[in-house]
Design a protein around this motif. Structure first.
Motif, PDB file in Angstrom:
ATOM      1  N   LEU A   1     -54.560   3.271  76.426  1.00 20.78           N
ATOM      2  CA  LEU A   1     -55.981   3.545  76.173  1.00 20.78           C
ATOM      3  C   LEU A   1     -56.753   3.914  77.435  1.00 20.78           C
ATOM      4  N   TYR A   2     -56.361   3.354  78.576  1.00 24.42           N
ATOM      5  CA  TYR A   2     -57.129   3.529  79.814  1.00 24.42           C
ATOM      6  C   TYR A   2     -56.302   4.155  80.932  1.00 24.42           C
ATOM      7  N   ALA A   3     -55.236   4.843  80.612  1.00 23.73           N
ATOM      8  CA  ALA A   3     -54.316   5.396  81.600  1.00 23.73           C
ATOM      9  C   ALA A   3     -55.029   6.272  82.629  1.00 23.73           C
ATOM     10  N   GLY A   4     -54.521   6.203  83.827  1.00 22.03           N
ATOM     11  CA  GLY A   4     -55.008   7.008  84.938  1.00 22.03           C
ATOM     12  C   GLY A   4     -54.052   6.837  86.095  1.00 22.03           C
ATOM     13  N   GLU A   5     -54.205   7.655  87.099  1.00 22.19           N
ATOM     14  CA  GLU A   5     -53.234   7.639  88.193  1.00 22.19           C
ATOM     15  C   GLU A   5     -53.242   6.343  88.992  1.00 22.19           C
ATOM     16  N   ARG A   6     -54.357   5.620  89.036  1.00 24.22           N
ATOM     17  CA  ARG A   6     -54.419   4.388  89.828  1.00 24.22           C
ATOM     18  C   ARG A   6     -54.395   3.121  88.972  1.00 24.22           C
ATOM     19  N   LEU A   7     -54.283   3.246  87.648  1.00 24.31           N
ATOM     20  CA  LEU A   7     -54.213   2.058  86.790  1.00 24.31           C
ATOM     21  C   LEU A   7     -52.858   1.396  86.987  1.00 24.31           C
TER      22      LEU A   7
ATOM     23  N   PRO B   1     -56.016  -9.579  86.581  1.00 25.23           N
ATOM     24  CA  PRO B   1     -56.045  -9.248  85.152  1.00 25.23           C
ATOM     25  C   PRO B   1     -54.683  -8.734  84.682  1.00 25.23           C
ATOM     26  N   ALA B   2     -54.611  -8.418  83.398  1.00 26.90           N
ATOM     27  CA  ALA B   2     -53.398  -7.800  82.855  1.00 26.90           C
ATOM     28  C   ALA B   2     -53.190  -6.418  83.485  1.00 26.90           C
ATOM     29  N   LEU B   3     -54.297  -5.665  83.639  1.00 24.79           N
ATOM     30  CA  LEU B   3     -54.268  -4.349  84.290  1.00 24.79           C
ATOM     31  C   LEU B   3     -55.543  -4.187  85.092  1.00 24.79           C
ATOM     32  N   TRP B   4     -55.464  -3.350  86.101  1.00 20.25           N
ATOM     33  CA  TRP B   4     -56.669  -3.018  86.849  1.00 20.25           C
ATOM     34  C   TRP B   4     -56.529  -1.699  87.560  1.00 20.25           C
ATOM     35  N   ARG B   5     -57.691  -1.168  87.913  1.00 19.64           N
ATOM     36  CA  ARG B   5     -57.744   0.059  88.710  1.00 19.64           C
ATOM     37  C   ARG B   5     -58.712  -0.209  89.852  1.00 19.64           C
ATOM     38  N   LYS B   6     -58.237   0.048  91.059  1.00 18.66           N
ATOM     39  CA  LYS B   6     -59.073  -0.128  92.246  1.00 18.66           C
ATOM     40  C   LYS B   6     -59.379   1.240  92.844  1.00 18.66           C
TER      41      LYS B   6
ATOM     42  N   THR C   1     -61.004   2.014  98.471  1.00 24.07           N
ATOM     43  CA  THR C   1     -61.425   0.987  99.423  1.00 24.07           C
ATOM     44  C   THR C   1     -60.975  -0.403  98.993  1.00 24.07           C
ATOM     45  N   GLY C   2     -60.371  -0.514  97.808  1.00 24.05           N
ATOM     46  CA  GLY C   2     -59.912  -1.806  97.306  1.00 24.05           C
ATOM     47  C   GLY C   2     -60.863  -2.471  96.336  1.00 24.05           C
ATOM     48  N   GLU C   3     -62.040  -1.863  96.113  1.00 28.93           N
ATOM     49  CA  GLU C   3     -62.978  -2.409  95.136  1.00 28.93           C
ATOM     50  C   GLU C   3     -62.425  -2.205  93.724  1.00 28.93           C
ATOM     51  N   ILE C   4     -62.652  -3.169  92.850  1.00 28.50           N
ATOM     52  CA  ILE C   4     -62.127  -3.106  91.485  1.00 28.50           C
ATOM     53  C   ILE C   4     -63.066  -2.262  90.628  1.00 28.50           C
ATOM     54  N   GLU C   5     -62.547  -1.144  90.138  1.00 27.17           N
ATOM     55  CA  GLU C   5     -63.314  -0.274  89.250  1.00 27.17           C
ATOM     56  C   GLU C   5     -63.191  -0.722  87.799  1.00 27.17           C
ATOM     57  N   LEU C   6     -61.984  -1.107  87.403  1.00 29.83           N
ATOM     58  CA  LEU C   6     -61.715  -1.448  86.010  1.00 29.83           C
ATOM     59  C   LEU C   6     -60.813  -2.674  85.951  1.00 29.83           C
ATOM     60  N   TRP C   7     -61.241  -3.668  85.196  1.00 28.78           N
ATOM     61  CA  TRP C   7     -60.499  -4.926  84.999  1.00 28.78           C
ATOM     62  C   TRP C   7     -60.221  -5.011  83.509  1.00 28.78           C
ATOM     63  N   ILE C   8     -58.962  -5.102  83.119  1.00 32.52           N
ATOM     64  CA  ILE C   8     -58.591  -5.194  81.707  1.00 32.52           C
ATOM     65  C   ILE C   8     -57.814  -6.482  81.459  1.00 32.52           C
TER      66      ILE C   8
ATOM     67  N   GLN D   1     -66.917  -9.148  89.573  1.00 34.60           N
ATOM     68  CA  GLN D   1     -66.008  -8.532  90.533  1.00 34.60           C
ATOM     69  C   GLN D   1     -65.742  -7.054  90.284  1.00 34.60           C
ATOM     70  N   ALA D   2     -65.864  -6.591  89.047  1.00 35.12           N
ATOM     71  CA  ALA D   2     -65.451  -5.232  88.694  1.00 35.12           C
ATOM     72  C   ALA D   2     -66.623  -4.415  88.174  1.00 35.12           C
ATOM     73  N   GLN D   3     -66.528  -3.104  88.369  1.00 39.30           N
ATOM     74  CA  GLN D   3     -67.550  -2.203  87.837  1.00 39.30           C
ATOM     75  C   GLN D   3     -67.533  -2.181  86.314  1.00 39.30           C
ATOM     76  N   GLN D   4     -66.335  -2.211  85.729  1.00 35.55           N
ATOM     77  CA  GLN D   4     -66.181  -2.185  84.278  1.00 35.55           C
ATOM     78  C   GLN D   4     -65.112  -3.204  83.890  1.00 35.55           C
ATOM     79  N   VAL D   5     -65.388  -3.968  82.829  1.00 38.31           N
ATOM     80  CA  VAL D   5     -64.447  -4.965  82.329  1.00 38.31           C
ATOM     81  C   VAL D   5     -64.187  -4.677  80.856  1.00 38.31           C
ATOM     82  N   VAL D   6     -62.912  -4.719  80.493  1.00 42.24           N
ATOM     83  CA  VAL D   6     -62.509  -4.512  79.107  1.00 42.24           C
ATOM     84  C   VAL D   6     -61.621  -5.680  78.694  1.00 42.24           C
ATOM     85  N   VAL D   7     -61.920  -6.239  77.536  1.00 44.52           N
ATOM     86  CA  VAL D   7     -61.053  -7.256  76.936  1.00 44.52           C
ATOM     87  C   VAL D   7     -60.519  -6.663  75.647  1.00 44.52           C
ATOM     88  N   ILE D   8     -59.206  -6.666  75.508  1.00 47.67           N
ATOM     89  CA  ILE D   8     -58.576  -6.217  74.273  1.00 47.67           C
ATOM     90  C   ILE D   8     -58.033  -7.463  73.589  1.00 47.67           C
TER      91      ILE D   8
END
Length: 184
Positions: free
Chosen positions: A49-55, A67-72, A75-82, A98-105
């Motif tokens: 659902l959230y695939a990307g080169e840095r996930l 988290p189960a998955l994340w994308r930073k 600079t190491g800042e957390i963009e996406l926390w899943i 801590q993260a710009q965007q958080v998703v719970v599935i």
């Protein structure tokens, strides 16, 4: 003697029409001895659902600070926390800080419904939080696709995910409980 992780390999070809993202990911998923196949497949679904080169997959069960998955970002800042499952309210609030965007599935049928009823009211102030739910029947069918070596095609269009392997096609439409589905 300590139990070791079970390694699952997946070749996941994603055609996400909603985000215009098209890629094939060779994935190695380590299933912790205490992790169920259902949770492993929930992590794989979250990746699709959230695939990307840095996930990337976090240590999840074996490290409570990841988290189960994340994308930073670079600079190491957390963009996406899943997270997947039913994380506690404190963990979700911490992730939102801590993260710009958080998703719970969430998954788990009635248990997930009870979990959401209990914490939904206290999470409303988090603008960066999205909560999606996968119905129990869809998770059972997804779990049935679990194998130590998987070749899966994933087609995402209009918010519906189709997971295809061999002659099996599974259609999953996550229920949006809070926020939205769009991945940043």
């Amino acid at each position: 003697m300590a139990l070791t992780a079970t390694i699952h390999k997946a070749e996941l070809s994603i055609s996400d029409m909603d985000r215009h993202y098209y890629a094939t990911h060779p994935l190695t998923l380590a299933r912790h001895p205490s992790e169920t196949e259902e949770r492993l497949m929930a992590r794989l679904l979250a990746f699709a659902l959230y695939a990307g080169e840095r996930l990337e997959f976090g240590r999840g069960i074996s490290d409570v600070d990841e988290p189960a998955l994340w994308r930073k970002d670079y600079t190491g800042e957390i963009e996406l926390w899943i997270d997947v499952g039913q994380p506690d309210e404190t963990r979700i609030r911490k992730a939102c800080r801590q993260a710009q965007q958080v998703v719970v599935i969430a998954y788990g049928g009635h248990v997930a419904d009870v979990w959401w009823e209990k914490i939904a009211g206290s999470l409303g102030r988090h603008d960066n939080l999205s909560v999606l739910a996968i119905v129990a029947d869809d998770m059972r069918q997804l779990e049935a696709l679990c194998d130590r070596g998987m070749r899966l095609q994933c087609l995402i269009q209009d918010g519906e995910l189709q997971m295809i392997t061999g002659d099996t096609t599974l259609a999953i439409r996550p229920d949006i409980l809070m926020g939205g589905y769009a991945a940043a």
